[in-house]
Design a protein around this motif. Structure first.
Motif, PDB file in Angstrom:
ATOM      1  N   GLU A 111       5.656  28.244  39.931  1.00 15.48           N
ATOM      2  CA  GLU A 111       6.853  27.480  39.644  1.00 15.48           C
ATOM      3  C   GLU A 111       7.483  27.936  38.205  1.00 15.48           C
ATOM      4  N   GLY A 112       6.772  28.524  37.562  1.00 12.30           N
ATOM      5  CA  GLY A 112       7.300  29.245  36.262  1.00 12.30           C
ATOM      6  C   GLY A 112       7.194  28.481  35.220  1.00 12.30           C
ATOM      7  N   PHE A 113       6.092  27.461  35.336  1.00 12.74           N
ATOM      8  CA  PHE A 113       5.862  26.485  34.071  1.00 12.74           C
ATOM      9  C   PHE A 113       4.653  27.403  33.446  1.00 12.74           C
ATOM     10  N   ILE A 114       4.474  26.775  32.044  1.00 10.28           N
ATOM     11  CA  ILE A 114       3.301  27.697  31.285  1.00 10.28           C
ATOM     12  C   ILE A 114       2.844  26.151  30.638  1.00 10.28           C
ATOM     13  N   LYS A 186       3.346  17.001  32.615  1.00 11.42           N
ATOM     14  CA  LYS A 186       4.796  17.540  31.887  1.00 11.42           C
ATOM     15  C   LYS A 186       4.452  18.958  31.443  1.00 11.42           C
ATOM     16  N   LEU A 187       5.561  19.830  32.062  1.00  8.75           N
ATOM     17  CA  LEU A 187       5.023  21.270  31.575  1.00  8.75           C
ATOM     18  C   LEU A 187       6.473  21.929  31.290  1.00  8.75           C
ATOM     19  N   GLU A 188       6.180  22.990  30.549  1.00  9.43           N
ATOM     20  CA  GLU A 188       7.496  23.774  29.983  1.00  9.43           C
ATOM     21  C   GLU A 188       7.710  24.961  30.875  1.00  9.43           C
ATOM     22  N   LYS A 189       9.049  24.987  31.256  1.00  6.17           N
ATOM     23  CA  LYS A 189       9.382  26.275  31.952  1.00  6.17           C
ATOM     24  C   LYS A 189       9.609  27.507  31.106  1.00  6.17           C
ATOM     25  N   SER A 190       9.155  28.563  31.531  1.00  8.25           N
ATOM     26  CA  SER A 190       9.270  29.773  30.631  1.00  8.25           C
ATOM     27  C   SER A 190       9.379  31.098  31.590  1.00  8.25           C
ATOM     28  N   GLU A 191      10.175  32.175  31.233  1.00 11.34           N
ATOM     29  CA  GLU A 191      10.325  33.249  31.744  1.00 11.34           C
ATOM     30  C   GLU A 191       9.145  34.387  31.522  1.00 11.34           C
ATOM     31  N   ASN A 192       8.281  33.782  30.381  1.00  9.79           N
ATOM     32  CA  ASN A 192       7.189  34.642  29.979  1.00  9.79           C
ATOM     33  C   ASN A 192       6.192  34.658  30.908  1.00  9.79           C
ATOM     34  N   LYS A 193       5.565  35.890  31.460  1.00 13.64           N
ATOM     35  CA  LYS A 193       4.532  35.863  32.264  1.00 13.64           C
ATOM     36  C   LYS A 193       3.197  35.822  31.734  1.00 13.64           C
TER      37      LYS A 193
END
Ligand SMILES: Cc1cc2nc3c(=O)[nH]c(=O)nc-3n(C[C@H](O)[C@H](O)[C@H](O)COP(=O)(O)OP(=O)(O)OC[C@H]3O[C@@H](n4cnc5c(N)ncnc54)[C@H](O)[C@@H]3O)c2cc1C
Length: 312
Positions: A111-114, A186-193
Motif C-alpha cells: 500500500e506504499g507505507f514505510i 499509524k504509518l507514513e506514505k512514501s514513494e520511496n521503495k
C-alpha cells in the motif's frame, strides 16, 4: 464437560484434547482440554465474557511463536485468535488481532507505507506482537501503534500509544492480561521503495544469523538492559553504547552454545535460540533454560529473564 463443549461451539470451532504441539512453532506442548478457534472479534469478546463470568480458566493463543507449552494437559480453554479482517486507511492499517504480522508488513509495503518493513521477519499474530512489543531492525511495535482496542475485565477499552506502556519487550497487556482485539497502526506514505529493499536485506540477514530448518520459538531470553548495573566484566563497546547486552552473547560466553538436553539444543548459530531436534519435550527445554540462567549468573553475576511465555 459435554455441556461446556456445547456452549463453546457458539463461539467457534471446538476441539477436545487438541495437542498444543500442533499450534506452536516449537512443536512442543501437551493437549489442551478445550481448544476453540475464533474467527470474529465479536465472538471473541462474547467468549471471553462467557468464560470470565463462569470463572473458567483460559489461555490466549496467537501464532504460538513466543511460548513454551508444558508437556501435561492444559485443563482449561485455549482460545486461538484467528480473526483476520484488515482495513487500509490514509494514515495506516487497522488489523484484527489474529492477522499475521508478516501479512500486515507485506500489506503495508504493497500500500506504499514505510516504517513496518521490520514485521516481515516476525512470525505470529499482530495481537501477540503488541502484547510482547515485538521488534526487529532497531524498531518495535511502540513505533507503529496508534491505538489498540482491547478486552479487559469484561469491558471493551481503547488505549492510545502512551497508555499501552510499551518498553523493551513489554506492554500494558503483558502486565494486566488485557486481550488485544484490534490494532491501529499509524504509518507514513512514501514513494520511496527502500522499504522493500530493507525488508529483503533483513530476511537475508536472519537466514544467516538464525538457525534454519529446526522448530524453535525465537529468542528465549530478553537481552540484558544495563541501566545502573555495575558490570564487573568486559563487554563489547557496541553493547555499552546501546545500553543492552545481547543474551545470545552472554549464553555463548557462559559456554552453553551447542549444549543439548534430551532432544532440545542451544543453537550453534545463535545462543539465544533453543532448537527442537525432533521430539523435544517442554521438560528438555526447561532443563536447558534453568542451566543457562545458572551458568550466566555464575559467570557474570547477572540474571537474564525469559522473553517467552511458559504455559504449564
Ligand atoms: C524464528 C522466529 C523468529 C522470531 N523473531 C522475532 C523478532 O525478530 N522479534 C521479536 O520481537 N520476536 C520474534 N520472535 C518471537 C515471536 O514471533 C513474537 O514474539 C510474536 O510477536 C509472538 O506472537 P504470537 O501471536 O505467536 O504470540 P503467542 O506465542 O501465541 O503468544 C505469546 C504470548 O502473547 C499472548 N497473546 C497472544 N495473542 C494475544 C492477544 N491478542 N492479546 C493478548 N495477549 C496475546 C499469549 O497469551 C502469550 O502469553 C520470533 C519467533 C520465531 C519462532
Amino acid at each position: 464437560m459435554m455441556e461446556l463443549y456445547k456452549q463453546l461451539k457458539n463461539y467457534g470451532k471446538v476441539k477436545l484434547s487438541e495437542p498444543l504441539s500442533k499450534h506452536t512453532t516449537f512443536k512442543i506442548g501437551g493437549p489442551a482440554q478445550f481448544f476453540v478457534t475464533v474467527e470474529e472479534t465479536d465472538k471473541l469478546v462474547a467468549l471471553l465474557k462467557f468464560l470470565d463470568d463462569e470463572g473458567i480458566e483460559r489461555f490466549i493463543l496467537g501464532g504460538g511463536s513466543n511460548m513454551l507449552a508444558g508437556d501435561d494437559e492444559y485443563s482449561g480453554v485455549v482460545i486461538n485468535i484467528n480473526s483476520k479482517k484488515t482495513e487500509v486507511t490514509d494514515t495506516g492499517i487497522i488489523a484484527d488481532a489474529g492477522c499475521s504480522t508478516v501479512a500486515i508488513a507485506n500489506l503495508s509495503m504493497k500500500e506504499g507505507f514505510i516504517g513496518f518493513e521490520w514485521g516481515v521477519g516476525v512470525p505470529g499474530t499482530i495481537g501477540g506482537a503488541v502484547r510482547g512489543n515485538a521488534g526487529a531492525m532497531g524498531s518495535d511495535m511502540s513505533n507503529n501503534v496508534e491505538k489498540i482496542e482491547a478486552y479487559m475485565d469484561g469491558e471493551l477499552v481503547t488505549l492510545n500509544n502512551a497508555e499501552c506502556d510499551f518498553h523493551y519487550r513489554h506492554s500494558f497487556f503483558k502486565d494486566t492480561g488485557a486481550v488485544v482485539l484490534r490494532v491501529h497502526l499509524k504509518l507514513e506514505k512514501s514513494e520511496n521503495k527502500d522499504g522493500m529493499k530493507k525488508a529483503l536485506e533483513f530476511l537475508q540477514y536472519r537466514s544467516k544469523t538464525q538457525p534454519q530448518g529446526f522448530a524453535s520459538t525465537g529468542c528465549i531470553f530478553k537481552n540484558f538492559e544495563i541501566h545502573d548495573t555495575k558490570l564487573n566484566f568486559d563487554v563489547p563497546e557496541e553493547f555499552l553504547k546501546k545500553g543492552i547486552i545481547s543474551a545470545g552473547w552472554l549464553i555463548d560466553q557462559a559456554g552453553m552454545k551447542g549444549v543439548q538436553r534430551g532432544n532440545a539444543k542451544v543453537s550453534d548459530t545463535h545462543g539465544n535460540f533453543i532448537i527442537n531436534l525432533g521430539s523435544a519435550t517442554a521438560s528438555d527445554v526447561l532443563t536447558l533454560i534453568d542451566e543457562i540462567k545458572e551458568k550466566v549468573y555464575n559467570k557474570f553475576g547477572i540474571s537474564i529473564e525469559e522473553e517467552i511465555q511458559i504455559l504449564e
